[in-house]
Write an enzyme that holds these catalytic residues in place. Structure first.
Site, mmCIF file in Angstrom:
data_model
loop_
_atom_site.group_PDB
_atom_site.id
_atom_site.type_symbol
_atom_site.label_atom_id
_atom_site.label_comp_id
_atom_site.label_asym_id
_atom_site.label_seq_id
_atom_site.Cartn_x
_atom_site.Cartn_y
_atom_site.Cartn_z
ATOM 1 N N PHE B 131 0.885 -1.199 0.190
ATOM 2 C CA PHE B 131 0.038 0.051 -0.028
ATOM 3 C C PHE B 131 1.011 1.137 -0.264
ATOM 4 C CE2 PHE B 131 -2.445 3.481 2.485
ATOM 5 C CZ PHE B 131 -3.261 3.539 1.506
ATOM 6 N N LYS B 181 9.997 2.950 6.439
ATOM 7 C CA LYS B 181 9.347 3.271 7.851
ATOM 8 C C LYS B 181 9.836 2.523 8.953
ATOM 9 C CE LYS B 181 4.485 3.812 9.481
ATOM 10 N NZ LYS B 181 3.325 3.617 9.213
ATOM 11 N N MET B 494 -0.877 32.516 -23.450
ATOM 12 C CA MET B 494 0.223 32.275 -24.251
ATOM 13 C C MET B 494 -0.342 31.161 -25.340
ATOM 14 S SD MET B 494 3.139 33.175 -25.071
ATOM 15 C CE MET B 494 4.218 33.855 -23.728
#
Lengths: 192, 579
Positions: B131, B181, B494
Site C-alpha cells: 500500500f 518506515k 500564451m
C-alpha cells in the site's frame, strides 16, 4: 536482437566509466543514453583493481558529438569518478561468445576440431547431448564463427558485452588517488 | 554500498557523545544541524514517525503544512531561490512522493537546491506493491541531482549530510532521500558530521589561468562584445563581481529569464532581457556582436532560437560551473569552467578599462524601435481593458523595483520579465526551464518565508492560478504575507497567442470559464480587490501593495493581447518579430 542487427554500420564509441560501487547507478547511467534515444550495443560492469571502484564499459552507437555530450553528463553524476570516450583504435577490447551445438551434428563426420583450431576458439565442454565452444575476440570474429557453426544447428548462442582497457598510461589507481588528493572539493585534474 | 566506509569521520564523531534515538528523530536532528529553520510538508502513513518526532521540535523547526505536496515542493523552491539556501520538503510515500515530482523536475532544470525527504514502506515490503509503495528512487532518478534510499536508521546522518552538501554545492539541484518506515522507527546511536567532500564529486572546477588569459585576449581585440548573464551569477553570489567587471571592461550586459535581477535594470550597461520574448536589442545584437561572454547560463533554446543561425559570427567565452554545459548547445571558443564569482574576479584583473559607446548606441537605437513599435502600445494602449504590461509597469513603479516578484508561466510572466525593473538580486522567482504553471502561488509562500523584509508578489494568470489554487488554504492558515495578483484574461493567453499566430486562430480549449475569484478569496478569508477599469488601477494597486498580510487582487485584462517581441520557434534571434 539477433546477431545481424548487432552488425551495424553506425559509428560506435566505447565509454569507460569509473564509479563508486553503488546500487542503482546502472540505471542512472543508462537513463542518460535512453533520454537521447541512443541504443547501447553492449554494457559490462565489473570491479577494478581499486577496491570500491567499478568500471562500466559501454558501447554506444551514435555520433562522436553525442558520445562526448553523453559522457559529460555521465561524469556529472555524483557517484561517477570519471568517464572517458574511446574510439576502437584507442583501446584493447574483447568480447566472449559461447556456442552450443548438438553433439550428434558433430559426430556426423564434421571436423569440429579443425574449425575450433582455425578460429582460435576452444571447446568448453562435451556432453552427450551438446558441445559448448568458447571464443574470445572482436564482434566480427565471433560472428564469423557463428556463421560457420550455424549449419550444425546451433542450440544456443550468447555473446558478452565488450570489455576494454585503454592504451593510455594512466593507472586507475593513480587516477583515483589524484581525485582523492584534489584540494578539498576543487576539481583540479584536467582529463577526468 | 558499504556505509561504514562512507559515514562520517570517526574523529568528529568522538567529539560528540552518541545518543540513542530513533531514525525519525535523527532526521529532525540532522535538519537542525544543517541549520534548517523552515520545512514544507504534508503527513501520511509512511512518514508518520518523522512527523511524530517533529512534534517535539516545533520550538526549533517551523513546519508549514501545505494543502498538496506540489505546494510543498514549490514553496521550498521559492524559499531556496530568495534565500540562496536549501529548501526542504517532507512527504509520505506513494502519492505524496509522486506529487513532489513536478517541483523536483522544475528545481533540476532551474538549479535550485532542495532536499526532499519521502517516507517509504517498510524495507520488508519493498518491491511487493505494498500500500502506497512506489519506486521513488527509480521515478526521481532522472530529475534529481542525487537520490538515496535509506533502509537502516544508521544511514540517516550519512544520507542527509550528503544530501545537503550535494544540493547546495557546485551547480545546485534537488536531492531526494527516501526513508523506509522501519528505518524511521529503529533506534541507533546518533552522531552527525556534515559532509565536506565526496571523492567522486568535486563540484568546484579549478579555473585554468591560461584560459583566463585567452579570454582576456579575446576581449582586448573585440569591437562589439556583449555579456549574457544567467542565474549562475546569482547562485554564486557574483553580482558585484559582474558589475565591476562590466564597468571596468565597458561591456554591455543582457540577462536571461533566470538571470533577471542579477543586474539592476537601470544600470547604464544593462541592455535588456534575452530570448523568445526578450528585448529587441539584445536578441538582434547577438547575431551582430563579435564576442559573446556567457556567464552562468546554458544557452537554452528559448534564448538561442535556431542554433544553426545563432551568433555564428561571434567568438564565445563561456563561464560555467557545470562542464557538461560547455559545447552542449553552443561551441565555446574559450570555456572558463568555474564558479562565476571566481571567473569574473580573475577576468576583471586581466582586462583593460574599456568603453564601447558606438556599440552601446546601437542597442539604444534598437530600444527606440522597440519603444515605438511595442512598448508604447503596451504601456499607453487605447484598448478598453488594461494590458498586462501596464499593470506590471505600475507594480514596478509603486514597489520601486524592490519587491520579490514570483511569476507563474505564460504571458504575464513575460510581462514581468519585460516590465518589472528589478533592482536587486534574488528578487525574480519564476519557473524557467520546466515552465510549470501553478508554480507561483506556492513559490511565493516560500519566498515570503525565505526573506521577511520585502513583500512577495505572486503574479499569476487565471489558468495557472487554478492549478494550485488550494494553497490559498496554506496562505490563510499561516497568514502569510503574500500579495497575489491574478491577471485574468479568461484565456490560456500564451497558448491562445500561438493558436492565433500559428494555428489559424483555432482556439482549441484555451478559453477559460473561471470561478468568481472574489467568492473564493472570501471562502479562505483572504481580502479581495478587483480592477476592471483602467481608471481604478493605480489606486487599487497602491491599496494592494500597502496592505499587511495576504491579499488577492484580480485584474481583468485585455482578452486577446499578444506578447511581442517574439522569436518564433525555429526562427533565428535576428528574425525577432515586433508585431
Amino acid at each position: 536482437m539477433n546477431t545481424e542487427t548487432l552488425m551495424n554500420t553506425e559509428p560506435q564509441y566505447t565509454l569507460s566509466v569509473l564509479t563508486e560501487d553503488r546500487a542503482g547507478l546502472l540505471n542512472n547511467i543508462t537513463l542518460i543514453f535512453s533520454r537521447r534515444k541512443i541504443n547501447l550495443s553492449s554494457l559490462n560492469v565489473s570491479s577494478t583493481e581499486v577496491p570500491g571502484i567499478s568500471r562500466f564499459t559501454i558501447v554506444a552507437e551514435c555520433t562522436r558529438d553525442r558520445a562526448d555530450k553523453v559522457c559529460a553528463q555521465i561524469r556529472k553524476l555524483v557517484d561517477v569518478a570519471g568517464a572517458f570516450v574511446y574510439e576502437d583504435h584507442e583501446i584493447y577490447y574483447q568480447e566472449i561468445a559461447l556456442y552450443k551445438i548438438p553433439t550428434d551434428a558433430v559426430l556426423n563426420g564434421q571436423n569440429l576440431e579443425n574449425i575450433v583450431r582455425n578460429n582460435g576458439a576452444r571447446i568448453l565442454c562435451v556432453e552427450a547431448h551438446h558441445i559448448v565452444i568458447e571464443k574470445t575476440g572482436h564482434k566480427e570474429e565471433t560472428h564469423a564463427l557463428y556463421e560457420i557453426l550455424e549449419p550444425f544447428g546451433l542450440l544456443e548462442f550468447v555473446r558478452s558485452g565488450r570489455v576494454a582497457v585503454s592504451k593510455s598510461l594512466r593507472r586507475t589507481e593513480a587516477y583515483i588517488k589524484e581525485l582523492e588528493e584534489s584540494n578539498s572539493n576543487v576539481l583540479s585534474i584536467k582529463n577526468y | 554500498m558499504n556505509i561504514s566506509k562512507l559515514t562520517t569521520d570517526p574523529a568528529q564523531n568522538a567529539s560528540r557523545p552518541a545518543e540513542r534515538i530513533s531514525g525519525a528523530e535523527a532526521v529532525i536532528r540532522c535538519l537542525l544541524r544543517e541549520e534548517v529553520t523552515t520545512i514544507f510538508g504534508y503527513p501520511g502513513g509512511a512518514i508518520m514517525p518523522v512527523y511524530d518526532a517533529l512534534h517535539g521540535y516545533l520550538d526549533r523547526l517551523n513546519h508549514v503544512l501545505v494543502c498538496h505536496e506540489q505546494g510543498a515542493v514549490h514553496a521550498a523552491q521559492g524559499y531556496a531561490r530568495v534565500s540562496n539556501g536549501v529548501g526542504v520538503c517532507l512527504a509520505t510515500s506513494g502519492p505524496g512522493a509522486t506529487n513532489l515530482i513536478t517541483g523536483i523536475a522544475d528545481a533540476m532544470l532551474d538549479s535550485t537546491a532542495l532536499v526532499c525527504i519521502t517516507g517509504q514502506v517498510g524495507s520488508g515490503l519493498l518491491g511487493t506493491d505494498a500500500f502506497q509503495e512506489i519506486d521513488m528512487i527509480g521515478i526521481s532518478m532522472p530529475v534529481t541531482k542525487w537520490n538515496y534510499q535509506v533502509t537502516r536508521a544508521e544511514e540517516i546522518p550519512f544520507a542527509l549530510a550528503r544530501a545537503f552538501y550535494i544540493a547546495r554545492t557546485g551547480r545546485p539541484g534537488p536531492v531526494l532521500i527516501d526513508i523506509t518506515k522501519d528505518a524511521q522507527f529503529a533506534e541507533f546511536d546518533f552522531a552527525y558530521a556534515p559532509c565536506t567532500r565526496i571523492r567522486s564529486y568535486l563540484p568546484y572546477p579549478q579555473l585554468d589561468p591560461a584560459r583566463v588569459d585567452e579570454a582576456a585576449a579575446l576581449i582586448a581585440s573585440a569591437k562589439k562584445p556583449m555579456m549574457l548573464v544567467g542565474q549562475g551569477v546569482i547562485l554564486s553570489d557574483a553580482q558585484e563581481e559582474l558589475i565591476s567587471f562590466a564597468e571596468k571592461s565597458g561591456i554591455p550586459m543582457a540577462c536571461t529569464l533566470l538571470g533577471l535581477s542579477a543586474v539592476p535594470a537601470d544600470h547604464p550597461l544593462y541592455v535588456g532581457y534575452l530570448g523568445m520574448h526578450g528585448n529587441y536589442g539584445p536578441n538582434v545584437k547577438t547575431n551582430e556582436c563579435d564576442l559573446l561572454i556567457a556567464v552562468g547560463m546554458r544557452f537554452d533554446d528559448r534564448v538561442t532560437g535556431d542554433l544553426s543561425r545563432y551568433a555564428k559570427q561571434a567568438k564565445v567565452i563561456h563561464i560555467e560551473i557545470d562542464p557538461a554545459e560547455i559545447d552542449k548547445n553552443v561551441k565555446a571558443d574559450v570555456p572558463l569552467i568555474s564558479d562565476a564569482k571566481a571567473a569574473l574576479t580573475a577576468l576583471s584583473a586581466k582586462v583593460h578599462a574599456g568603453a564601447y559607446p558606438d556599440w552601446l548606441a546601437e542597442f539604444h537605437a534598437c530600444d527606440a524601435i522597440e519603444e515605438e513599435k511595442v512598448t508604447r502600445k503596451d504601456l499607453a494602449p487605447d484598448t478598453p481593458l488594461v494590458k498586462m504590461a501596464e499593470v506590471i509597469h505600475l507594480l514596478s513603479e509603486i514597489t520601486e523595483g524592490s519587491a520579490v516578484v514570483v511569476s507563474d508561466v505564460g504571458q504575464h510572466q513575460m510581462a514581468v520579465s519585460r516590465y518589472y525593473a528589478f533592482r536587486a538580486k534574488r528578487h525574480n522567482v519564476t519557473s524557467g526551464g520546466l515552465g510549470t504553471m501553478g508554480f507561483a502561488l506556492p513559490a511565493a509562500m516560500g519566498a515570503s518565508l525565505g526573506q521577511s523584509k520585502l513583500p512577495s508578489v505572486a503574479v499569476i494568470g487565471d489558468g495557472g492560478f487554478q492549478m494550485t489554487i488550494q494553497e490559498l488554504g496554506t496562505i490563510c492558515r499561516y497568514n502569510l504575507d503574500v500579495k497575489i495578483m491574478v491577471l485574468n484574461n479568461s484565456f490560456l493567453g500564451m497558448v491562445r497567442q500561438w493558436q492565433q499566430l500559428f494555428f489559424e486562430k483555432r482556439y482549441s480549449f484555451t478559453e477559460m470559464q473561471n470561478p468568481d475569484f472574489g467568492l473564493i478569496a472570501q471562502g479562505y478569508g483572504i481580502p479581495f480587490l478587483r480592477v476592471a477599469q483602467r481608471s481604478d488601477l493605480a489606486a487599487t494597486m497602491h491599496d494592494f501593495i500597502s496592505r499587511k498580510g495576504p491579499v488577492l487582487l484580480e485584474v481583468v485584462v485585455e482578452k486577446e493581447e499578444n506578447v511581442f517581441p517574439m522569436v518564433a520557434t525555429g526562427a533565428s534571434v535576428s528574425e525577432i518579430r515586433l508585431e
